[in-house]
Structure formats: C-alpha cells, structure tokens
Design an enzyme around this catalytic site. Sequence first.
Site, PDB file in Angstrom:
ATOM      1  N   ALA A  27       0.712  -1.077   0.327  1.00 40.44           N
ATOM      2  CA  ALA A  27      -0.006   0.060  -0.166  1.00 40.44           C
ATOM      3  C   ALA A  27       0.793   1.378  -0.104  1.00 40.44           C
ATOM      4  O   ALA A  27       2.126   1.195   0.278  1.00 40.44           O
ATOM      5  CB  ALA A  27      -0.996   0.002   0.943  1.00 40.44           C
ATOM      6  N   SER A  28       0.047   2.448   0.202  1.00 37.76           N
ATOM      7  CA  SER A  28       1.226   3.932   0.477  1.00 37.76           C
ATOM      8  C   SER A  28       1.593   3.937   1.227  1.00 37.76           C
ATOM      9  O   SER A  28       2.657   4.298   1.109  1.00 37.76           O
ATOM     10  CB  SER A  28      -0.130   4.748   0.185  1.00 37.76           C
ATOM     11  OG  SER A  28      -0.602   4.610   1.137  1.00 37.76           O
ATOM     12  N   ALA A  77       2.886   1.170   3.884  1.00 36.13           N
ATOM     13  CA  ALA A  77       2.485  -0.360   4.168  1.00 36.13           C
ATOM     14  C   ALA A  77       3.102  -1.340   3.153  1.00 36.13           C
ATOM     15  O   ALA A  77       2.016  -0.679   2.139  1.00 36.13           O
ATOM     16  CB  ALA A  77       1.941  -0.446   5.529  1.00 36.13           C
ATOM     17  N   GLN A  78       3.294  -2.292   3.543  1.00 34.29           N
ATOM     18  CA  GLN A  78       3.700  -3.250   3.165  1.00 34.29           C
ATOM     19  C   GLN A  78       3.698  -4.725   3.760  1.00 34.29           C
ATOM     20  O   GLN A  78       4.155  -4.617   4.969  1.00 34.29           O
ATOM     21  CB  GLN A  78       4.410  -3.557   2.140  1.00 34.29           C
ATOM     22  CG  GLN A  78       6.498  -3.034   2.634  1.00 34.29           C
ATOM     23  CD  GLN A  78       7.055  -3.055   1.827  1.00 34.29           C
ATOM     24  OE1 GLN A  78       7.120  -1.921   0.682  1.00 34.29           O
ATOM     25  NE2 GLN A  78       8.715  -3.921   1.315  1.00 34.29           N
ATOM     26  N   VAL A  79       3.059  -5.975   3.277  1.00 37.35           N
ATOM     27  CA  VAL A  79       3.026  -7.179   3.862  1.00 37.35           C
ATOM     28  C   VAL A  79       3.810  -8.668   3.375  1.00 37.35           C
ATOM     29  O   VAL A  79       3.555  -8.484   2.123  1.00 37.35           O
ATOM     30  CB  VAL A  79       1.391  -7.478   4.105  1.00 37.35           C
ATOM     31  CG1 VAL A  79       1.326  -8.814   4.094  1.00 37.35           C
ATOM     32  CG2 VAL A  79       0.351  -5.871   4.298  1.00 37.35           C
ATOM     33  N   LYS A  92       2.863  -7.197   8.342  1.00 34.29           N
ATOM     34  CA  LYS A  92       2.675  -5.506   7.938  1.00 34.29           C
ATOM     35  C   LYS A  92       3.789  -4.463   8.614  1.00 34.29           C
ATOM     36  O   LYS A  92       4.208  -4.806   9.612  1.00 34.29           O
ATOM     37  CB  LYS A  92       1.804  -5.266   8.511  1.00 34.29           C
ATOM     38  CG  LYS A  92       1.014  -3.978   7.403  1.00 34.29           C
ATOM     39  CD  LYS A  92      -0.588  -4.119   7.838  1.00 34.29           C
ATOM     40  CE  LYS A  92      -1.088  -2.859   7.228  1.00 34.29           C
ATOM     41  NZ  LYS A  92      -2.478  -2.794   7.583  1.00 34.29           N
ATOM     42  N   ASP A 123     -12.503   0.647   6.668  1.00 34.98           N
ATOM     43  CA  ASP A 123     -11.973   0.945   4.805  1.00 34.98           C
ATOM     44  C   ASP A 123     -12.938  -1.082   4.252  1.00 34.98           C
ATOM     45  O   ASP A 123     -11.713  -1.783   4.136  1.00 34.98           O
ATOM     46  CB  ASP A 123     -10.795   0.741   4.615  1.00 34.98           C
ATOM     47  CG  ASP A 123     -10.123   0.687   3.724  1.00 34.98           C
ATOM     48  OD1 ASP A 123     -11.097   1.597   2.412  1.00 34.98           O
ATOM     49  OD2 ASP A 123      -8.686   0.884   3.041  1.00 34.98           O
TER      50      ASP A 123
END
Length: 527
Positions: free
Chosen positions: A175-176, A178-180, A194, A300
């Site tokens: 994502a803008s 964070a990342q998993v 995350k 969300d």
Amino acid sequence: MAPYGRWGQRYTLGAAAITLGFSKTSYAQELWGESNVGRFMYGSLEGLTIVFEGIVRSSRAVYTFSVNSLDYKYSLRGHDYKSEEYYNVRSEVHLRAAKRILNLCESNKGFYIKAGQFMASLQHVPKEFTSILSTLQDKAVPCHIKAIKQVFVENFGKDLSDIYASFDEQPIASASIAQVHRARLPDGQEVAVKIFPDYQFEWIVPEFEKTLSKELDFLQEAENAERTARNFRKHKSVKVPHIFWDFTTRQVLTMEFMHGCKIDDLHCLLRSGLNPRKVAQTLVEVFAEMIFVHGYVHGDPHPGNILVFPHSSKNHSFDLVLLDHGIYRELDERFRVDFCQLWKALILLDQHEMQQMGERLGVGKYYQYLPVIFTGRTIDSKSGLGKSMPIEERKRLSQEVRQFTMGDISQFMESLPRDLLTVLRTDGLLRSIISKLGAPQRVRLMANAKYAVAGLVPKYNSEPGFSLKPTAKATFDYIYLRLCLEVLELHYKMKGIYASLLQQFKYWFSKFVGYLPTRITLPNLVS
C-alpha cells in the site's frame, strides 16, 4: 462564474488540502521539536536532502492545483451551467484535473498516494476522479528490503533472520504507507508481517495527522482487530487474524496468515462451490451488526480487505475473513440509537419519525430524501421495501432533483455528521460488492432492517450506574418490527418459489408439448 464552476474548483482545492505537503520550518518544529529541527535540518547532509525533496514535492503540488484551478475557471467560463454543453465541458475538465492529480500522487508517492486513494473512495466526488484515482490502489511502490531490515533492527534489536524462521523479501501486498510480507515464526506458524519504514513520516499533512497516526500505529491496529474478534466471538462465520504480540510493535504487525478468495472474485467463489448471494448476505449482516449493534465500524471495507475462505465444497460453508483493522470509527451512542430509529421509520414509512430523526441527525429539511438514499424509495412511496421505484415516483423525484442548486447539495453534505458520513461510505462500498456478487439490494435492506431492530433493544450493562431493562413498549416494538420483517422475508421467499415453479412449468410444458406459448397467464399469487 456558474455555480458548478465554483463547485468544480472545490474538488481540486479539496484535493490540495488533502495532499499538499508542507515546507515551513514552523511545522517541522511542531513535529520534531525545536531543538531537534536545527540539528536535523542543518547538522547532516541527509537532513538537507530531505528538506530539498520536501520543497520539490510541495512545489509539484502547488503547480498541479494551480493549473487545475485555472482550468476550471477558464474552461467553464461563458457556459450556461444548465446546458448540456456545460456538463460535457465540465466532465472533460474533471478528467484532466484527475489525471494531473494522479501524476502528482505517482511522482510524490508516500502519503500522496494515500491521499489519492482516499479521494477515490469518496462518494461525493465526480466519477472522473474516482475512476482515474482508483488505479492508485495497485500502484504503490514497495520499499527496498534494506529499509525493511533496518525497521526490524530498530524495533527488536535483532536482524530479520534472527526473528523469523523464514521471511519472503518480495511483498505480497504493498500500500502507500505499508507493505505485507509472508513469513514463518520459529515454531513454523505461517504469518503475515505488515511493516512501514521511518522515511515516510517526513512530510505528513496536518489535516490527516490524527487519522493517519492511528492507521500507522500497528499496536492500535492490533487492538482494533482483537476488539472486533471479541465482538464477533459468537459469529462462527467471521474470522479475524490472530495477533502475535511478541512480534508486534508500532511499526511491525505480525498476525496469522489468512487464506481465501477476494470477496468480489466470482470465479474463485464458484470454483470453491460457494453461492455468491449467500456470501453477499453474510457480508451485509456482519457490517449491519457493526453499525447498528456494536457501533464500532471497520473504516475501509473494500474488496481487498475481505476474504472468503471455503470450508468444503460439500456443505458450501465458509468464513468471512476481515483484514486491515487500521482505521475504525466508534459511533456516538446517541447517533447509533438514532440511526436505528431512522431505519425503524424507513421500514414503516413513518414520515413523522423520519422528520424527527432527520433533525436529530442534522439533515434538517432534507430528511425527506433519506428513504431514497438508504432504501431507494421516496418518502411517500407505495412500494414495498426492496422493490424497484415505480416510474411515476422516478419522474417526480427527477423533477425535484433538477431544482437543486450546488449550494443545496453543498449545504446538505456539510450538514451531515461524521458518523453518518462513515455509514454512508461503508454502505456505498457494500452496495458495490453485493452488486458484483449478483445479489439483489433487498439483501442489504433486510439485513440493515433486522439489525436496526436488534440495536433498539436495550442491553444490560455491568458498568456501575448503568442498568437498562427492556420496557414492555420496547419489547412490543421489537416483536412488531420483527413480525413486519418476517412477513417481508416470507413475501420474497414466496415470490422466489413462485418464479421457480413458473420456470419449471414452462420447461416441462415445452418438453412434452413441443412448443412454448408466447404468453402463459397464471394466477398472481404474490404481488
């Protein structure tokens, strides 16, 4: 200038307020502290580089929104805002403005992408903006693995390889902010990790600092997830990833890895032997329970944050997996009760109660359009809940809407409380998902009605000084409304059975007789 010209500029100026980075030292002082600012800005080459990059990013934003404002001002000048030509020109300007903002977000990255995603999720912005900016959902650039490893050293004092038995350096989602990554704990447990790096905090927008700080605090996200799991502990079809607290900090969230189909992936659902309509019904019931009963709403609920995990193809059962618990909205208790009362009025088409609830919710004279917004029927409709609006009602409503000015719409939107905006946004996202699943909108209406009724029943509370028992009137109202809903549900079931029998009759008639009459008239058992 035409009213919609001014309104058009509001879109681009609103976007500017969302995404414009700051470049003033005074705000840096507020963020880092006065003594640290001097050392940060002037004591290192790295600090000066960050300041320079911030000025460049802010300059891009100023340029983009200045050009957009001028485009609206001069392109719409001289056009009658009631003419078709005006609407065509305005749509072209919207499209150009949206493309410029998309280019800005892609160039500046970080929180600008998050702001673009936020704009794309808003219901009251032009479709040109939502369609163009929605591409940002899949365009976030992943962080370099060196920055990720540094996060673990800073948070755990250990190298990445000393914390996890295995860690996939390629992110499965980015994502803008964070990342998993997929990983395994020392005991072999498969987990999703995350992460977000430090450098993305440098140019935060003040207007979104409070919201984003919650989303970026993974300890808060972990608490949100556990609270939701507790709320649905008796709901066997709802799953929330388990949190591994020993491997979780403000910047790192380690949770159970969940498998499943993306909720709007029809092919995956059908291959798994699942009925998309049943999935849609479970989805709307879960969120209706959040809104009307718990008053604690996932902020969300887009398709990427909801998975469907099939148990087996034999019994067609499944789990609904809720992901990404970074942003939640806790509804004011008075609003929750008033919203339940509003739905009670919508079910019974009680105009007096709608007016009262409209005033309580802050919509004033626009209360008469609440039935249209939530149920798709007018306030004086003769059609049942979930039925399509008759042609005459459509015409009358269309004539009323044409008389609205953008000032009326602006006044209406500005009058809405934040809790109601949250509910409207959630409702809009759910409508989109159940539409993709092929479920009729009455599934959503019946779920909302059922849980609104349940939300009106006073609950026992163990807190000192708070004890409410259901009164005789409350019990009677609950039974009466449930009876109304059961009758409606029976009506829809009978209608479905009747339609199925009619289809079977036509099939066998055609098979044995050899042809099918162009018209078969049967008794109208269900109107």
